[in-house]
Design an enzyme around this catalytic site. Structure first.
Site, mmCIF file in Angstrom:
data_model
loop_
_atom_site.group_PDB
_atom_site.id
_atom_site.type_symbol
_atom_site.label_atom_id
_atom_site.label_comp_id
_atom_site.label_asym_id
_atom_site.label_seq_id
_atom_site.Cartn_x
_atom_site.Cartn_y
_atom_site.Cartn_z
ATOM 1 N N ILE A 1 131.033 15.473 -8.109
ATOM 2 C CA ILE A 1 130.124 15.772 -9.211
ATOM 3 C C ILE A 1 128.772 16.098 -8.579
ATOM 4 O O ILE A 1 128.463 15.643 -7.478
ATOM 5 C CB ILE A 1 130.013 14.621 -10.234
ATOM 6 C CG1 ILE A 1 129.660 13.290 -9.556
ATOM 7 C CG2 ILE A 1 131.280 14.482 -11.038
ATOM 8 C CD1 ILE A 1 129.522 12.133 -10.549
ATOM 9 N N ASP A 2 127.988 16.907 -9.266
ATOM 10 C CA ASP A 2 126.739 17.404 -8.703
ATOM 11 C C ASP A 2 125.758 16.278 -8.380
ATOM 12 O O ASP A 2 125.796 15.202 -8.988
ATOM 13 C CB ASP A 2 126.070 18.384 -9.669
ATOM 14 C CG ASP A 2 126.909 19.628 -9.923
ATOM 15 O OD1 ASP A 2 127.688 19.997 -9.034
ATOM 16 O OD2 ASP A 2 126.777 20.214 -11.014
ATOM 17 N N LYS A 3 124.849 16.565 -7.475
ATOM 18 C CA LYS A 3 123.836 15.599 -7.034
ATOM 19 C C LYS A 3 123.100 14.958 -8.215
ATOM 20 O O LYS A 3 122.944 13.741 -8.282
ATOM 21 C CB LYS A 3 122.839 16.296 -6.110
ATOM 22 C CG LYS A 3 121.593 15.501 -5.760
ATOM 23 C CD LYS A 3 120.719 16.299 -4.797
ATOM 24 C CE LYS A 3 119.386 15.604 -4.543
ATOM 25 N NZ LYS A 3 118.454 15.765 -5.673
ATOM 26 N N THR B 1 123.990 14.903 -11.367
ATOM 27 C CA THR B 1 124.876 14.417 -12.425
ATOM 28 C C THR B 1 125.276 12.995 -12.058
ATOM 29 O O THR B 1 125.667 12.731 -10.923
ATOM 30 C CB THR B 1 126.130 15.292 -12.552
ATOM 31 O OG1 THR B 1 125.749 16.626 -12.893
ATOM 32 C CG2 THR B 1 127.076 14.759 -13.620
ATOM 33 N N ARG C 1 127.784 23.191 -16.859
ATOM 34 C CA ARG C 1 126.468 23.814 -16.841
ATOM 35 C C ARG C 1 126.558 25.317 -17.100
ATOM 36 O O ARG C 1 125.765 25.878 -17.866
ATOM 37 C CB ARG C 1 125.790 23.528 -15.498
ATOM 38 C CG ARG C 1 125.589 22.045 -15.238
ATOM 39 C CD ARG C 1 125.296 21.728 -13.782
ATOM 40 N NE ARG C 1 124.019 22.299 -13.363
ATOM 41 C CZ ARG C 1 123.598 22.272 -12.109
ATOM 42 N NH1 ARG C 1 124.349 21.728 -11.148
ATOM 43 N NH2 ARG C 1 122.436 22.796 -11.797
#
Length: 308
Positions: free
Chosen positions: A137-139, A141, A237
């Site tokens: 998962i993104d930084k 998030t 996103r």
């Protein structure tokens, strides 16, 4: 990045592109090339192709070879929020702002650095830089991430992701007033040809499906639940931007004028999967982080005031 142009000769025509390129440059592994293809770093006549593409005589293949950074994998005591662990799998509740695994610019302080301190048994399928990491998962998030502690568990969890049987539900705050209560976004995602660090909806992108449901509306903002059917890079996103409701705080895909929040307002709150050994379905839930809840409360109060 170094850009290299290769013209396909008689010797390699008809071969899969990964095989042809690894034959041209033995220092490139087929696994590396497949990863570069996925990231649009390998193009044929400027067009993204699939790993099973068979090269033709005269094809001009452009390879943008990423610069390698030697990473010193150090175990760090990071007090990870471990919500479940047994001898096969582990579930961690990742904090917003933490990177999942070391990469150029983020050599330490990652989930992997913390995992290496927490336990010694992690799967090795993804190599030394991403031990145990099945998905990311993104930084910016926050939320739940499953980790494999051995290769058998890793293969099972990846298969479940491929078969779309993993439950992944996110909560997001988006710009705009979504009039309908729920919907499905089915639009392919690939590398943005104009902004190579971004993803976009592209005709030849990878199949991507997101289901969303409205939780609450606040004037010009909407709180939504997003359920992933597929798991592409930046999927929620990109998809929410595509239908006109970009995430609040999103530095890549959202408006510049937005509510103050360090990154996109997105939380991976529910994660469910079949245990790779017992077959039992496990599901975990993580409440919204305090800063996320505080922002929602602020938006709700500001709307209430305007309606008084």
């Amino acid at each position: 990045m170094e850009k290299i142009e290769i013209e396909i000769t008689e010797e390699h025509k008809g071969s899969r592109i990964d095989k042809a390129l690894s034959a041209v440059n033995p220092e490139w592994s087929r696994t590396q090339i497949q990863s570069w293809l996925k990231d649009s770093l390998v193009l044929v006549s400027g067009i993204q192709v699939k790993p099973n593409y068979k090269v033709r005589l005269g094809d001009i293949v452009t390879v943008e070879e990423p610069e390698l950074e030697v990473l010193d994998m150090v175990a760090e005591e990071l007090n990870l929020d471990i919500v479940y662990e047994d001898k096969d799998v582990l579930v961690v509740n990742k904090a917003r702002g933490m990177v999942v695994h070391p990469a150029p610019g983020h050599p330490s302080g990652t989930v992997v650095n913390g995992l290496m301190h927490h336990c010694t048994d992690l799967s090795g399928i993804n190599g030394v830089v991403r031990p145990g990491i099945v998905h990311r998962i993104d930084k910016d998030t926050s939320g739940l991430l499953m980790v494999a502690k051995n290769d058998k568990a890793h293969v099972s969890l990846v298969d479940q992701l491929v078969n779309r049987s993993v439950t992944r539900v996110y909560t997001a705050l988006v710009h705009g007033h979504i009039p309908h209560d729920n919907g499905t976004i089915d639009a392919p995602i690939g590398r943005d040809q104009r902004e190579r660090q971004n993803m976009a909806i592209v005709d030849k992108g990878r199949h991507a499906v997101t289901h969303f449901k409205v939780i609450e509306r606040f004037g010009d903002y909407t709180l939504v639940e997003c359920r992933l059917e597929t798991g592409r890079t930046h999927q929620i996103r990109v998809h929410m931007k595509y239908i006109g409701y970009p995430l609040v705080g999103d530095p890549k895909y959202g408006p510049k004028k937005t509510l103050q929040f360090n990154g996109q307002v997105l939380h991976a709150g529910t994660l469910g999967f079949d245990h790779p050994v017992t077959g039992e379905y496990l599901e975990f839930n993580s409440p919204l982080p305090e800063d996320f809840k505080d922002l929602v409360d602020e938006v709700r109060k500001s709307v209430d005031k305007t309606e008084e």
